[in-house]
Design a protein around this motif. Structure first.
Motif, PDB file in Angstrom:
ATOM      1  N   TYR A 172      85.724 -92.755  48.450  1.00  0.00           N
ATOM      2  CA  TYR A 172      85.425 -92.189  47.042  1.00  0.00           C
ATOM      3  C   TYR A 172      86.523 -91.311  46.754  1.00  0.00           C
ATOM      4  N   PHE A 173      87.656 -91.204  45.916  1.00  0.00           N
ATOM      5  CA  PHE A 173      88.384 -90.372  45.236  1.00  0.00           C
ATOM      6  C   PHE A 173      87.758 -89.782  44.036  1.00  0.00           C
ATOM      7  N   GLY A 174      87.896 -88.284  44.077  1.00  0.00           N
ATOM      8  CA  GLY A 174      87.146 -87.582  42.751  1.00  0.00           C
ATOM      9  C   GLY A 174      86.349 -86.744  43.071  1.00  0.00           C
ATOM     10  N   ASP A 175      85.702 -85.999  42.088  1.00  0.00           N
ATOM     11  CA  ASP A 175      85.120 -84.826  42.564  1.00  0.00           C
ATOM     12  C   ASP A 175      83.368 -85.380  41.869  1.00  0.00           C
ATOM     13  N   VAL A 176      82.568 -84.557  42.459  1.00  0.00           N
ATOM     14  CA  VAL A 176      81.076 -84.938  42.004  1.00  0.00           C
ATOM     15  C   VAL A 176      80.315 -83.886  41.900  1.00  0.00           C
ATOM     16  N   LEU A 177      80.068 -83.421  40.356  1.00  0.00           N
ATOM     17  CA  LEU A 177      79.595 -82.332  39.706  1.00  0.00           C
ATOM     18  C   LEU A 177      80.132 -81.046  40.051  1.00  0.00           C
ATOM     19  N   GLY A 178      81.540 -81.023  39.884  1.00  0.00           N
ATOM     20  CA  GLY A 178      82.254 -79.854  40.033  1.00  0.00           C
ATOM     21  C   GLY A 178      82.686 -79.823  41.675  1.00  0.00           C
ATOM     22  N   VAL A 179      82.156 -80.461  42.623  1.00  0.00           N
ATOM     23  CA  VAL A 179      82.578 -80.212  43.924  1.00  0.00           C
ATOM     24  C   VAL A 179      83.786 -81.091  44.121  1.00  0.00           C
ATOM     25  N   GLU A 180      84.824 -80.437  44.618  1.00  0.00           N
ATOM     26  CA  GLU A 180      86.146 -81.069  44.896  1.00  0.00           C
ATOM     27  C   GLU A 180      86.129 -81.934  45.929  1.00  0.00           C
ATOM     28  N   GLY A 181      86.457 -83.496  45.897  1.00  0.00           N
ATOM     29  CA  GLY A 181      86.500 -84.380  46.362  1.00  0.00           C
ATOM     30  C   GLY A 181      87.847 -84.700  46.890  1.00  0.00           C
ATOM     31  N   PHE A 182      88.385 -85.751  47.403  1.00  0.00           N
ATOM     32  CA  PHE A 182      89.738 -86.250  47.780  1.00  0.00           C
ATOM     33  C   PHE A 182      90.531 -86.574  46.485  1.00  0.00           C
ATOM     34  N   GLY A 183      91.778 -86.008  46.591  1.00  0.00           N
ATOM     35  CA  GLY A 183      92.720 -86.400  45.631  1.00  0.00           C
ATOM     36  C   GLY A 183      93.699 -87.521  45.697  1.00  0.00           C
ATOM     37  N   ASP A 184      95.001 -86.867  46.084  1.00  0.00           N
ATOM     38  CA  ASP A 184      96.045 -88.056  46.345  1.00  0.00           C
ATOM     39  C   ASP A 184      95.814 -88.858  47.632  1.00  0.00           C
ATOM     40  N   VAL A 185      95.142 -88.081  48.852  1.00  0.00           N
ATOM     41  CA  VAL A 185      95.026 -88.563  50.140  1.00  0.00           C
ATOM     42  C   VAL A 185      93.908 -88.361  50.411  1.00  0.00           C
TER      43      VAL A 185
END
Length: 296
Positions: free
Chosen positions: A255-268
C-alpha cells in the motif's frame, strides 16, 4: 443420379496414397486404409508432441518430446527475444525460433506481432548496451512507460528474474484495482445512509419518492463525495499493488499513501516478504520490485 451412386473408394486405382500412409496434424494423426479407401484416426495420444508441426522441448530425464502450453511457448519466445536484444545471446537457433514463431501464429498468439513501439524499445536497449544509445533517457523512460500502460510484455515482466552476477531478483507488480476501489466503500456507505436519512426527513414530507429513485438522485453526490473525502482525508495518495515476491514468488501486496494523517510509503516501499523474509524495494511509478544485492 448422384444420390443413387454407390459409395466407393475416395481415390481411383493407383491414384491415391499407399496403404498405411499417415497424415499428421497438430493434435491428431490420420491414417489411410487402401482396402476401404478411407481415412481413419490413429491412436496418437493428445499429449504427444509432433515436432514437424509444433515447437517441442525434450525432457532431460526421459528424452521424450514434451508438448507445451501456449503460455509456456509465449514465455520462451519472449525470453529468446529479450536475450538476443539485451545480452546478444541466442537461446534458440534460427530453425527453432522460426518454428516457435509459426506455432504461436497458428495458435492466435499476439506475442509474435510486435508493434512499432515494441520494436523501437528492443532496438533502444540493444543500442544502449553497445554504448551507442539512440534515445535520450527521458525519451526511453517515456517509451517504456507508454508500453507498460498498454500492457506490453516487452516492457514488464510478471514473473521474477534473477541476475547471477549481482544476486538481484526483479519483477513488475500490477495495480490492485479491486482492493483500491474498496478503500472508497466506507465513506460511500456512510454518505449513502446520510443521503437516505436526509431524503426521508426533508424531501419525503414535501414530495413522495420511490427509495430507488431517491438513491439514484443522490448517486452523483455520493460518488464524488466518496472520492473527495477518501483521497483528501482518509487515504491520501492511495495506491495498492500486488505481485509475486522476486525471491520466492509468494504473493505480496503493497500500500502506497497515508492513512488518516499517518505517513506511509511514498515513491519507494521497502518491505519484507512474509514467507522468505527477503527485503524488497517497490517503485511506485514503475511498479518494479527488486531484492537487495547480495552484499547488502
Amino acid at each position: 443420379s448422384f444420390r443413387n451412386k454407390a459409395a466407393g473408394p475416395l481415390f481411383a486405382d493407383g491414384d491415391g496414397p499407399k496403404d498405411g500412409t499417415t497424415i499428421t496434424s497438430a493434435r491428431k494423426e490420420i491414417g489411410y486404409d487402401e482396402k476401404s479407401g478411407r481415412f481413419f484416426e490413429t491412436d496418437i495420444d493428445s499429449e504427444d508432441c509432433i515436432p514437424d508441426d509444433e515447437y517441442c522441448v525434450v525432457d532431460n530425464e526421459t528424452g521424450d518430446l514434451v508438448r507445451l502450453t501456449l503460455e509456456e511457448k509465449e514465455r520462451i519466445f519472449l525470453d529468446a527475444l529479450q536475450s538476443y536484444y539485451v545480452s546478444g545471446r541466442q537461446l534458440l537457433n534460427d530453425a527453432e525460433f522460426d518454428l516457435l514463431k509459426e506455432d504461436l501464429a497458428w495458435n492466435g498468439s499476439s506475442m509474435v506481432n510486435m508493434n512499432r513501439q515494441e520494436t523501437q524499445y528492443l532496438a533502444a536497449v540493444q543500442a544502449y548496451l553497445k554504448g551507442k544509445p539512440i534515445l535520450s533517457d527521458s525519451e526511453f523512460d517515456k517509451l517504456k512507460a507508454d508500453l507498460k500502460e498498454e500492457g506490453s510484455p516487452f516492457a514488464s515482466s510478471k514473473e521474477p528474474k534473477c541476475y547471477i552476477d549481482t544476486g538481484i531478483c526483479t519483477v513488475t507488480y500490477e495495480p490492485d484495482n479491486f482492493r483500491n476501489n474498496l478503500l472508497y466503500l466506507p465513506v460511500g456507505a456512510i454518505l449513502s445512509i446520510v443521503w437516505l436519512g436526509f431524503g426521508f426527513e426533508v424531501i419525503e414530507p414535501v414530495i413522495r419518492l420511490n427509495p430507488i429513485i431517491l438513491a439514484a438522485l443522490g448517486a452523483p453526490l455520493i460518488y464524488n463525495g466518496s472520492i473527495s473525502l477518501t483521497d483528501q482525508f482518509i487515504f491520501p495518495n492511495n495506491k495498492i499493488v500486488y505481485g509475486p515476491c522476486p525471491s520466492c514468488e509468494a504473493e505480496t501486496r503493497v500500500y502506497f499513501g497515508d492513512v488518516l494523517g499517518v505517513e506511509g510509503f511514498g515513491d519507494v516501499a521497502s518491505i519484507k516478504c512474509t514467507k522468505c523474509k527477503a527485503a524488497i524495494n517497490v517503485q511506485r511509478k514503475t511498479l518494479r520490485a527488486s531484492t537487495l544485492p547480495k552484499d547488502e
